[in-house]
Design a protein around this motif. Structure first.
Motif, PDB file in Angstrom:
ATOM      1  N   MET A  45      75.105   3.796 -54.821  1.00 15.41           N
ATOM      2  CA  MET A  45      74.424   4.468 -55.891  1.00 15.41           C
ATOM      3  C   MET A  45      75.143   5.756 -56.274  1.00 15.41           C
ATOM      4  SD  MET A  45      70.383   4.255 -55.484  1.00 15.41           S
ATOM      5  CE  MET A  45      69.752   3.284 -54.171  1.00 15.41           C
ATOM      6  N   ASN A  46      76.406   5.670 -56.563  1.00 12.52           N
ATOM      7  CA  ASN A  46      77.164   6.856 -56.948  1.00 12.52           C
ATOM      8  C   ASN A  46      76.865   7.220 -58.391  1.00 12.52           C
ATOM      9  OD1 ASN A  46      78.370   6.938 -54.456  1.00 12.52           O
ATOM     10  ND2 ASN A  46      80.108   5.707 -55.099  1.00 12.52           N
ATOM     11  N   LYS A  47      76.836   8.495 -58.635  1.00 11.28           N
ATOM     12  CA  LYS A  47      76.582   8.986 -59.980  1.00 11.28           C
ATOM     13  C   LYS A  47      77.912   9.324 -60.650  1.00 11.28           C
ATOM     14  CE  LYS A  47      72.132  10.927 -58.822  1.00 11.28           C
ATOM     15  NZ  LYS A  47      72.094  10.458 -57.458  1.00 11.28           N
ATOM     16  N   THR A  48      77.930   9.236 -61.959  1.00  8.41           N
ATOM     17  CA  THR A  48      79.104   9.675 -62.692  1.00  8.41           C
ATOM     18  C   THR A  48      78.929  11.144 -63.020  1.00  8.41           C
ATOM     19  OG1 THR A  48      78.167   9.215 -64.861  1.00  8.41           O
ATOM     20  CG2 THR A  48      79.285   7.383 -63.746  1.00  8.41           C
ATOM     21  N   SER A  49      79.969  11.777 -63.503  1.00  8.94           N
ATOM     22  CA  SER A  49      79.897  13.198 -63.826  1.00  8.94           C
ATOM     23  C   SER A  49      78.893  13.479 -64.946  1.00  8.94           C
ATOM     24  CB  SER A  49      81.274  13.728 -64.211  1.00  8.94           C
ATOM     25  OG  SER A  49      81.748  13.024 -65.334  1.00  8.94           O
ATOM     26  N   LYS A  50      78.513  12.466 -65.707  1.00  7.82           N
ATOM     27  CA  LYS A  50      77.557  12.649 -66.792  1.00  7.82           C
ATOM     28  C   LYS A  50      76.110  12.641 -66.293  1.00  7.82           C
ATOM     29  CE  LYS A  50      80.567  10.404 -70.117  1.00  7.82           C
ATOM     30  NZ  LYS A  50      80.767   9.248 -70.961  1.00  7.82           N
ATOM     31  N   ASP A  51      75.900  12.174 -65.073  1.00 10.81           N
ATOM     32  CA  ASP A  51      74.546  12.074 -64.539  1.00 10.81           C
ATOM     33  C   ASP A  51      74.002  13.438 -64.157  1.00 10.81           C
ATOM     34  OD1 ASP A  51      74.340   9.301 -64.782  1.00 10.81           O
ATOM     35  OD2 ASP A  51      75.250   8.972 -62.832  1.00 10.81           O
ATOM     36  N   GLN A  52      72.696  13.576 -64.253  1.00 12.62           N
ATOM     37  CA  GLN A  52      72.001  14.801 -63.893  1.00 12.62           C
ATOM     38  C   GLN A  52      71.494  14.691 -62.456  1.00 12.62           C
ATOM     39  OE1 GLN A  52      71.201  17.732 -65.845  1.00 12.62           O
ATOM     40  NE2 GLN A  52      70.633  18.391 -63.810  1.00 12.62           N
ATOM     41  N   TYR A  53      71.680  15.737 -61.687  1.00 13.00           N
ATOM     42  CA  TYR A  53      71.140  15.805 -60.340  1.00 13.00           C
ATOM     43  C   TYR A  53      69.894  16.665 -60.365  1.00 13.00           C
ATOM     44  CZ  TYR A  53      75.720  14.020 -59.100  1.00 13.00           C
ATOM     45  OH  TYR A  53      76.847  13.263 -59.015  1.00 13.00           O
ATOM     46  N   PHE A  54      68.957  16.353 -59.474  1.00 12.50           N
ATOM     47  CA  PHE A  54      67.674  17.039 -59.453  1.00 12.50           C
ATOM     48  C   PHE A  54      67.236  17.341 -58.031  1.00 12.50           C
ATOM     49  CE2 PHE A  54      67.297  14.476 -63.341  1.00 12.50           C
ATOM     50  CZ  PHE A  54      66.784  15.403 -64.239  1.00 12.50           C
TER      51      PHE A  54
ATOM     52  N   ASP B  44      60.390   2.852 -57.885  1.00 14.04           N
ATOM     53  CA  ASP B  44      60.747   3.052 -59.293  1.00 14.04           C
ATOM     54  C   ASP B  44      61.500   4.372 -59.478  1.00 14.04           C
ATOM     55  OD1 ASP B  44      59.539   0.660 -59.998  1.00 14.04           O
ATOM     56  OD2 ASP B  44      57.705   1.610 -60.757  1.00 14.04           O
ATOM     57  N   TYR B  45      61.018   5.435 -58.828  1.00  7.45           N
ATOM     58  CA  TYR B  45      61.681   6.738 -58.932  1.00  7.45           C
ATOM     59  C   TYR B  45      63.054   6.727 -58.264  1.00  7.45           C
ATOM     60  CZ  TYR B  45      57.373   8.872 -60.685  1.00  7.45           C
ATOM     61  OH  TYR B  45      56.277   9.212 -61.437  1.00  7.45           O
ATOM     62  N   ILE B  46      63.160   6.054 -57.140  1.00  3.04           N
ATOM     63  CA  ILE B  46      64.454   5.956 -56.450  1.00  3.04           C
ATOM     64  C   ILE B  46      65.488   5.338 -57.377  1.00  3.04           C
ATOM     65  CG2 ILE B  46      65.687   4.703 -54.611  1.00  3.04           C
ATOM     66  CD1 ILE B  46      63.168   5.222 -52.841  1.00  3.04           C
ATOM     67  N   LYS B  47      65.089   4.290 -58.063  1.00  2.00           N
ATOM     68  CA  LYS B  47      66.006   3.616 -58.985  1.00  2.00           C
ATOM     69  C   LYS B  47      66.276   4.457 -60.236  1.00  2.00           C
ATOM     70  CE  LYS B  47      64.786  -1.024 -57.473  1.00  2.00           C
ATOM     71  NZ  LYS B  47      64.087  -2.267 -57.819  1.00  2.00           N
TER      72      LYS B  47
ATOM     73  N   ILE C 187      68.195   8.433 -56.392  1.00  3.70           N
ATOM     74  CA  ILE C 187      67.969   9.394 -55.310  1.00  3.70           C
ATOM     75  C   ILE C 187      68.941   9.133 -54.164  1.00  3.70           C
ATOM     76  CG2 ILE C 187      66.280  10.099 -53.557  1.00  3.70           C
ATOM     77  CD1 ILE C 187      64.143   9.546 -55.807  1.00  3.70           C
ATOM     78  N   ASP C 188      69.509  10.221 -53.636  1.00  5.04           N
ATOM     79  CA  ASP C 188      70.449  10.144 -52.515  1.00  5.04           C
ATOM     80  C   ASP C 188      69.775  10.459 -51.183  1.00  5.04           C
ATOM     81  OD1 ASP C 188      73.006   9.784 -54.060  1.00  5.04           O
ATOM     82  OD2 ASP C 188      72.352  11.689 -54.918  1.00  5.04           O
ATOM     83  N   PHE C 189      68.841  11.414 -51.196  1.00 10.56           N
ATOM     84  CA  PHE C 189      68.161  11.872 -49.982  1.00 10.56           C
ATOM     85  C   PHE C 189      66.666  11.927 -50.223  1.00 10.56           C
ATOM     86  CE2 PHE C 189      72.349  13.727 -49.457  1.00 10.56           C
ATOM     87  CZ  PHE C 189      72.590  13.617 -48.101  1.00 10.56           C
ATOM     88  N   LEU C 190      65.904  11.385 -49.281  1.00  8.56           N
ATOM     89  CA  LEU C 190      64.471  11.585 -49.266  1.00  8.56           C
ATOM     90  C   LEU C 190      64.179  12.501 -48.080  1.00  8.56           C
ATOM     91  CD1 LEU C 190      61.632   9.112 -49.897  1.00  8.56           C
ATOM     92  CD2 LEU C 190      61.498  10.657 -47.959  1.00  8.56           C
ATOM     93  N   ILE C 191      63.641  13.669 -48.380  1.00  5.09           N
ATOM     94  CA  ILE C 191      63.369  14.654 -47.343  1.00  5.09           C
ATOM     95  C   ILE C 191      61.864  14.785 -47.191  1.00  5.09           C
ATOM     96  CG2 ILE C 191      63.707  17.032 -46.590  1.00  5.09           C
ATOM     97  CD1 ILE C 191      66.293  16.963 -48.391  1.00  5.09           C
TER      98      ILE C 191
ATOM     99  N   PHE D 195      62.436   2.034 -44.771  1.00  5.70           N
ATOM    100  CA  PHE D 195      62.425   1.739 -46.202  1.00  5.70           C
ATOM    101  C   PHE D 195      63.625   2.385 -46.899  1.00  5.70           C
ATOM    102  CE2 PHE D 195      61.207   3.386 -50.419  1.00  5.70           C
ATOM    103  CZ  PHE D 195      61.088   2.196 -51.103  1.00  5.70           C
ATOM    104  N   CYS D 196      63.878   3.652 -46.603  1.00  2.00           N
ATOM    105  CA  CYS D 196      65.004   4.361 -47.223  1.00  2.00           C
ATOM    106  C   CYS D 196      66.329   3.706 -46.865  1.00  2.00           C
ATOM    107  CB  CYS D 196      65.008   5.837 -46.808  1.00  2.00           C
ATOM    108  SG  CYS D 196      63.693   6.795 -47.581  1.00  2.00           S
ATOM    109  N   HIS D 197      66.479   3.342 -45.608  1.00  4.59           N
ATOM    110  CA  HIS D 197      67.709   2.671 -45.171  1.00  4.59           C
ATOM    111  C   HIS D 197      67.924   1.385 -45.985  1.00  4.59           C
ATOM    112  CE1 HIS D 197      70.931   1.403 -42.538  1.00  4.59           C
ATOM    113  NE2 HIS D 197      70.331   0.235 -42.425  1.00  4.59           N
ATOM    114  N   GLU D 198      66.854   0.636 -46.203  1.00  8.32           N
ATOM    115  CA  GLU D 198      66.945  -0.598 -47.000  1.00  8.32           C
ATOM    116  C   GLU D 198      67.351  -0.314 -48.448  1.00  8.32           C
ATOM    117  OE1 GLU D 198      63.026  -2.175 -46.485  1.00  8.32           O
ATOM    118  OE2 GLU D 198      63.464  -2.954 -44.471  1.00  8.32           O
ATOM    119  N   GLN D 199      67.035   0.892 -48.941  1.00  9.46           N
ATOM    120  CA  GLN D 199      67.373   1.267 -50.318  1.00  9.46           C
ATOM    121  C   GLN D 199      68.733   1.949 -50.415  1.00  9.46           C
ATOM    122  OE1 GLN D 199      65.311  -0.046 -52.507  1.00  9.46           O
ATOM    123  NE2 GLN D 199      64.146  -0.642 -50.686  1.00  9.46           N
ATOM    124  N   GLY D 200      69.367   2.174 -49.271  1.00 10.12           N
ATOM    125  CA  GLY D 200      70.684   2.811 -49.270  1.00 10.12           C
ATOM    126  C   GLY D 200      70.635   4.318 -49.460  1.00 10.12           C
TER     127      GLY D 200
END
Length: 139
Positions: free
Chosen positions: A1-10, A27-30, A34-38, A59-64
């Protein structure tokens, strides 16, 4: 799930409330890649076993995505005002998270569905001071 430079991080926040499954979270992960769930609960347990930390980690591991349970970012105040069980350690944990997540999308998870009534807002603001990403509260 790598982002391109055009993507927004939050820095995202999400409270699972009385949800019985992961559908909304997924739905939100997709949507936000999302890279990290804290998990910012002092005790990563819930009324439903599904929301226990060990189940969320699976669950997070299954979603990468990476799951981090950060109990020092939990709240012992009994109100929406954040009081960490260990303020010194909480500051260090926030620094560590900032180091890991400079160019990542982070989701702070807690139990309270309404972010206006949850300490995760203050945790997100402290993290924002360190990594300068916009905060978005998800419902």
């Amino acid at each position: 799930m790598n982002k391109t430079s055009k993507d927004q991080y939050f820095i995202l926040t999400f409270g699972y409330g009385n949800r019985v499954n992961y559908d909304t979270l997924l739905d939100y992960i997709k949507e936000f890649k999302i890279d990290f769930l804290i998990d910012v609960r002092e005790k990563p347990r819930a009324w439903s076993r599904k929301w226990y930390g060990d189940q969320l980690e699976k669950f997070c591991h299954e979603q990468g995505i990476e799951y981090l349970s950060e109990t020092t970012l939990g709240n012992v105040s009994g109100t929406s005002h954040w009081v960490s069980p260990d303020p010194k350690k909480a500051e260090q944990v926030l620094q560590d998270i900032a180091q890991k997540t400079q160019s990542k999308t982070v989701l702070l998870l807690c139990a309270e569905m309404d972010h206006h009534r949850c300490h995760r807002v203050e945790v997100a603001e402290k993290l924002q001071e360190l990594i300068h990403l916009p905060i978005k509260h998800l419902e």
